[in-house]
Design an enzyme around this catalytic site. Structure first.
Site, short mmCIF file in Angstrom:
data_model
loop_
_atom_site.label_atom_id
_atom_site.label_comp_id
_atom_site.label_asym_id
_atom_site.label_seq_id
_atom_site.Cartn_x
_atom_site.Cartn_y
_atom_site.Cartn_z
N THR A 960 -8.52 10.80 -3.42
CA THR A 960 -7.63 10.27 -4.45
C THR A 960 -7.63 8.75 -4.49
OG1 THR A 960 -5.78 10.39 -2.91
CG2 THR A 960 -6.10 12.26 -4.39
N CYS A 961 -8.06 8.14 -3.37
CA CYS A 961 -8.06 6.68 -3.34
C CYS A 961 -9.06 6.11 -4.33
CB CYS A 961 -8.35 6.17 -1.93
SG CYS A 961 -9.94 6.69 -1.29
N VAL A 962 -10.13 6.86 -4.62
CA VAL A 962 -11.14 6.37 -5.56
C VAL A 962 -11.27 7.32 -6.75
CG1 VAL A 962 -12.46 5.00 -3.93
CG2 VAL A 962 -12.91 7.45 -4.12
#
Length: 993
Positions: A960-962
């Protein structure tokens, strides 16, 4: 032996005479000075001689005058009441003894001489009357003052030539002399023996119809401006008032306000106070013309006064100006003024307590109700409107009561009448002529429109949506005084007016210019009133639309491209050091310096939402560039922070509390064993940190936040939330959300609308209470429309607060527990209860949160949006997910591309998802279930899909960070659907692989 010549004495030295001139014993200057001195001596001697002659002349004149006066007195004494005696008395002039004797004798035995109609007698009586007036004005407490007054009253009532005499006296200062006498009376004047006679004389010229107009004008400007006139005439005020020809007040021209006697504020105030005592009891008996003149005169007097002139105490610390008292949400103007042309305030007069109490009868509910009952005719209503508008303007602390009383009269019927009879047909605010609003021709059109704007803004404070959208089909149900179509037309007028006043080439004319016919009311005040009503109406329209599409936009008046560029330029200019920090400026000051930012900060809905979002992002980019945080140099200034995955919130609080969050932050996670996780944070890890942090800090179990029934968050109102440690957390959370907005990271958190309003410096409404406390909201609505006596409900101005099972009572106003809720004050009670719950209980928490948020995001950037738009800016648009837009902006990695088999069946499967499943997929990949507000092109980084493995037994995972979906190479649509649905419903964790 020598014999001396010419008789010189022996051995005496002969005087030497030098005729050469170059060796004189006395210099040339000495000779000049000596000549000048002798000339001065001669002049002084002559002056002394001339003065002596003048003194002698004066003394001989005085002796002669005394002789003449003695002869006159002797002649006067021979026959006091004859015409010869009268001539002698006039020639004697200010001889108090002779005047007293004459008045006494005439009143006791020869009143007939006062009725003489012969021209010689009339001329002499005129001259004598002036002499008597001077005597009274110099000493109204002398032993002969009452006799003089009675003589004058008899002359003006019984002489056949009384009208010419009265005209002569009025034109020669009659009322000026009597004013001086009245001002010398002791306070109180109950013991004064001249009061009855003086009161009689004051009204004597007013009894003559032929000279009533000039007499009444002088009486109004000279006598009715006497401070505390009724108190000075107290024993005789009843008969005095009864004799006043107030039914003929229409004979007084309105230009008396231009007379020197009314040039200052103080005489205007005293005239208004005296009228406030004399006029209201006569409302129903006054002829329409006189009533209209009174209303116009009173309105002009109030409009000509500076704000707070009638309540100077309002300028003192602790004075309140509205129901909310010191907890109002309205933006204050206490910031340091940065514009030198802001108006200077006139020094306010000091009013005594009696005058202030008398004036306070004007904005009272009882007085306004009686005024409305008497002024219901179509001819009087415009003047009643102007009067009430002036009341609400000059009395800021009484404004709410005035407006509420007016609004409640006839169940809002007057509001409809104002709109339909005056505002609807007014040229002000029309689309085809909105730029001409400042012309003097529109002077009569402003009071109805501005009063209606004030009334409706006030009404919306306690008007629920059920009443706002009522159809009127049920007569027993509360009804909106204006139809939705009328509100649509009215709001468009206000929008054109407000936009025109923000969009002026010469902002100084708006700041300092006065509205024609409204005295001290400035164009800036007009703009503020229109803006407040517009914002309230737009808030209703945002919750439940009643206007047509694009109703609020003024795009037809603007070139959007140039508007955007100019707005960005103006914001850069305001951010320069000479203007100081932008956050220290109020919306008023910003509007003065920047017309485009004035529009964006006050009526942002006039500009399309996507345009404002673009401007917001440009503001952020410009701020980054001004700080050297562009894409190339930003990494060199990165702050690196290590955070434990098991303690994200506390570590973030401890290590980011004083860090510059506008700069890039690199997060390194430590696992449960204390080992650093592999990888370099290119921005995605910080997004994951921010997402996880928000999950923790906004958890209602932590005690800082509560959720309503819609799962919308707001600060906890409990006492522990106001402790220093809790407020530090609110400030930290504000900074973190500011960072998310600054970096464009979407946060899947929804806030209550009334709390978002505080971010924007806006006021909460009664209808907001429905989402916070439905039971309390229902009770207040019941009270508002209760047809019985509210005192039967045994309510007072207190509110119960429950915390951890303990209930305590808090006063809504000072001594509130002893003030019952009545029919007259129930709207104030409703407002204060809602204000307490929505604002006061979370005031400190909100202030701390906003303090942190303002460190990252300039408040004027946020003011470009309303609550709903701000929520979209935070978490994306709550709209259906457009798969075509998502696919068009998706990036692929590994073996995948847009035409690969797994990708083809992926999109075909997702196309069969309902909106709920699509949101779960988006949340699974990006941690936020709502799409970006301007489409998926704004998602940063872009939505991405990468191949994970050929093992079809594995579930998809996400970083989810990218915003990355790691999708195994499924060959079957059925398997892909099964595995994908399982993954998005199981809420699989963060994957670093």
């Amino acid at each position: 032996m020598d014999i001396p010549l010419f008789g010189d004495a022996p051995n005496k030295r002969r005087r030497e005479i030098n005729l050469g001139g170059s060796h004189t014993a006395t210099s040339h200057n000495d000779i000049l000075q000596e000549a000048k001195l002798r000339r001065l001596q001669r002049n002084d001697l002559k002056r002394r001689q001339d003065s002596a002659v003048l003194i002698q002349h004066w003394w001989r004149g005085r002796i002669a005058l005394n002789d003449v006066r003695e002869d006159l007195r002797h002649t006067f004494d021979q026959d006091i009441t004859s015409i010869t005696g009268l001539r002698c008395l006039v020639l004697l002039g200010q001889d108090e003894d002779a005047l007293g004797r004459w008045s006494t004798v005439v009143l006791s035995s020869r009143k007939d001489v006062l009725s003489q109609g012969d021209q010689s007698w009339v001329v002499l009586l005129q001259r004598l009357a002036l002499i008597l007036l001077r005597s009274i004005s110099s000493d109204p407490r002398s032993q002969y003052a009452r006799a003089h007054l009675d003589v004058l009253a008899t002359i003006l009532s019984s002489n056949p030539q009384r009208v010419p005499i009265a005209h002569y006296l009025v034109s020669h200062g009659f009322y000026t002399y009597l004013r001086q006498a009245v001002l010398q009376l002791p306070m109180p004047a109950k013991a004064s023996p001249i009061l009855t006679s003086l009161a009689t004389l004051l009204t004597a010229p007013l009894a003559h119809r032929d000279i009533l107009a000039p007499s009444l004008r002088e009486f109004v400007t000279t006598i009715l401006t006497v401070p505390l006139l009724p108190n000075r005439l107290l024993p005789a005020i009843g008969p005095f008032s009864a004799r006043l020809p107030l039914a003929s007040l229409n004979l007084v021209p309105l230009d008396i306000l231009d007379s020197p006697a009314l040039s200052a504020s103080e005489p205007k105030i005293h005239l208004l106070a005296n009228l406030a005592l004399l006029m209201p009891p006569r409302y129903t008996a006054l002829p329409p013309a006189a009533f209209a003149t009174y209303l116009q005169l009173a309105a002009l007097l109030m409009n000509a006064l500076p704000t707070n002139a009638l309540e100077p105490a309002a300028n003192k610390p602790g004075a309140s100006s509205n129901w909310a008292d010191d907890d109002s949400d309205d933006e204050t103007e206490t910031q340091v003024t940065v514009v030198s042309s802001f108006e200077s305030r006139e020094a306010l007069p000091q009013l005594d307590e009696k005058t202030r109490k008398r004036l306070l009868t004007l904005p009272s509910s009882e007085h306004i109700a009686s005024l409305l009952r008497a002024g219901q005719s179509q001819a009087l209503l415009p003047h009643v409107i102007s009067f009430c508008f002036a009341l609400s303007t000059v009395w800021p602390t009484r404004r709410d009561k005035v407006l509420t009383t007016f609004m409640a009269y006839n169940k809002g019927g007057l509001v409809r009448e104002i709109y339909r009879g005056f505002v609807r047909r007014s040229p002000l605010g029309r689309d085809d002529s909105f730029s001409d609003i400042t012309k003097p021709d529109h002077a009569a059109d402003w009071p109805p429109l501005l009063l209606l704007a004030d009334l409706y803004t006030q009404a919306l404070l306690t008007m629920g949506d059920d009443e706002f959208f009522s159809s009127g089909n049920n007569p027993a149900a509360p009804r909106n005084p204006m139809s939705l179509d009328e509100l649509t037309e009215f709001s468009r007028k206000l929008l054109n007016i407000a936009f025109s006043l923000y969009w002026r080439d010469d902002s100084t004319s708006v700041q300092d210019g006065s509205v024609p016919g409204l005295g001290s009311v400035r164009w800036e005040n007009v703009r503020e009133k229109a803006t407040k009503c517009l914002q309230a109406l737009h808030a209703r329209d945002s919750r439940r639309t009643f206007t047509p599409k694009d109703h609020w936009l003024v795009t037809s008046q603007l070139d959007m491209a140039s508007f955007i560029q100019a707005a960005i330029f103006e914001e850069q200019e305001l951010s320069q050091p000479e203007h100081g920090r932008a956050t220290s400026m109020s919306k008023r000051q910003i509007a003065y310096l920047s017309p485009r930012l004035g529009v964006l900060n006050n009526i942002p809905f006039a500009i399309p939402f996507d345009v404002r979002v673009g401007i917001f992002r440009r503001f952020v980019i410009n701020d980054m560039q001004s700080r050297g945080l562009d894409a190339f140099r930003g990494r060199m200034m990165t702050t690196r922070v290590t955070v434990r995955r098991t303690n994200i919130a506390q570590d973030g609080f401890d290590r980011l509390g004083d860090v510059d969050l506008k700069a890039p932050i690199a997060i390194t996670f430590m696992d449960q064993f204390g080992n650093e996780e592999a990888g370099i944070d290119g921005g995605g890890v910080f997004k994951e940190f921010l997402t996880s942090l928000c999950k923790e800090v906004f958890d209602s179990d932590r005690g800082l936040w509560l959720a309503n029934k819609k799962n919308e968050l707001y600060p906890a109102p409990h006492s522990y939330a106001t402790e220093a440690h809790s407020l530090a957390w609110y400030r930290f959370i504000g900074r973190i959300l500011g960072k998310a907005l600054y970096d464009g990271i979407l946060i899947d958190v929804a806030f209550a609308g009334f709390f978002l309003a505080k971010w924007l410096g806006k006021q909460s409404w009664l209808d907001d209470l429905a989402s916070l406390d439905p039971e309390l909201y229902t009770g207040l609505i019941f009270l508002k429309h209760y047809t019985g006596d509210p005192e039967e409900l045994a309510l007072n101005f207190t509110v119960a607060e429950e915390e951890f099972g303990v209930t305590k009572t808090a006063d809504l106003i000072p001594n509130g527990s002893n003030i019952p809720v009545t029919r007259e004050n129930r709207l104030q009670y409703i407002y204060l209860v809602a204000h307490h719950r929505l604002t006061k209980q979370i005031k400190k928490q909100s202030a701390a949160f906003f303090e942190g948020l303002s460190e990252i995001i300039d408040p004027k950037w946020l003011r470009m949006f309303n609550q709903q738009e701000l929520q979209i800016l935070l978490g994306g648009v709550n709209a259906p997910i457009d798969l075509d837009d998502l696919r068009a902006h998706t990036q692929y990695g590994g073996l995948y591309d847009d035409h690969e088999h797994t990708i083809e069946i992926f999109w075909s499967v997702v196309k069969t998802f309902n909106q709920d499943e699509r949101r779960k997929l988006l949340r699974f990949v990006t941690s936020c279930s709502r799409p970006p507000l301007l489409g998926f092109k704004e998602l940063n980084p872009n939505f991405a899909i990468r191949d994970a493995t050929a093992d079809e037994t594995r579930l998809p995972t996400a970083s989810t960070c990218v915003n990355l979906l790691k999708l195994p190479r499924y060959r079957s649509p059925q398997v892909l659907r099964e595995k994908l649905v399982q993954a998005i419903n199981s809420n699989a964790g963060f994957d670093l692989s």
